[in-house]
Design an enzyme around this catalytic site. Sequence first.
Site, PDB file in Angstrom:
ATOM      1  N   ALA A  87       0.816  -1.216   0.000  1.00  0.00           N
ATOM      2  CA  ALA A  87       0.000   0.000   0.000  1.00  0.00           C
ATOM      3  C   ALA A  87       0.852   1.270   0.000  1.00  0.00           C
ATOM      4  O   ALA A  87       0.500   2.262  -0.635  1.00  0.00           O
ATOM      5  CB  ALA A  87      -0.930   0.004   1.215  1.00  0.00           C
ATOM      6  N   GLU A  88       1.949   1.248   0.718  1.00  0.00           N
ATOM      7  CA  GLU A  88       2.766   2.452   0.876  1.00  0.00           C
ATOM      8  C   GLU A  88       3.636   2.766  -0.336  1.00  0.00           C
ATOM      9  O   GLU A  88       3.720   3.922  -0.736  1.00  0.00           O
ATOM     10  CB  GLU A  88       3.656   2.332   2.120  1.00  0.00           C
ATOM     11  CG  GLU A  88       2.907   2.392   3.430  1.00  0.00           C
ATOM     12  CD  GLU A  88       2.378   3.776   3.765  1.00  0.00           C
ATOM     13  OE1 GLU A  88       2.832   4.778   3.155  1.00  0.00           O
ATOM     14  OE2 GLU A  88       1.509   3.871   4.641  1.00  0.00           O
ATOM     15  N   SER A  89       4.311   1.761  -0.882  1.00  0.00           N
ATOM     16  CA  SER A  89       5.306   2.045  -1.920  1.00  0.00           C
ATOM     17  C   SER A  89       5.167   1.192  -3.173  1.00  0.00           C
ATOM     18  O   SER A  89       5.961   1.364  -4.103  1.00  0.00           O
ATOM     19  CB  SER A  89       6.707   1.823  -1.349  1.00  0.00           C
ATOM     20  OG  SER A  89       6.911   0.436  -1.095  1.00  0.00           O
TER      21      SER A  89
END
Length: 142
Positions: A40-42
């Site tokens: 989700a983040e990167s």
Amino acid sequence: MLIPSIDLRGGNCVRLFKGAFDAETCYDLDPALLLAVIHAESGFNPRALSLKGAVGLMQLMPTTASRYGAGDLRDPRRNIQAGAAHLHYLLGRYGDLSLALAAYNAGEGAVERYGMRIPPYAETQDYVPRVLSLYRRYQQRD
């Protein structure tokens, strides 16, 4: 630590990535949860840099990562160690995975300002269920 080229259609990359985690790196967190946050983040890009200055796989702000002595956040292992340490801290603080994820995304102050609830920010409202869904998906790929 091996950071594979990620193809989410297959299960091999997930097994490779999970195999790179150990208890020390994970702070005894489920590697599937860390994979979900990284996804989700990167999008599994160890060189990711947000407009706000979050760095690496787990998109850590340098000030947050400094709490955990992370050093170079572009180093995938250090980034994951610091991100896992921070997530472990948030889980202990809030005792609830959804609130810990909300705090990871929006900050601890935001969760507290909104009465220990997921803040009403569109990004955070989308982020928490997305990570939970990814988490379930990665748990099933063992």
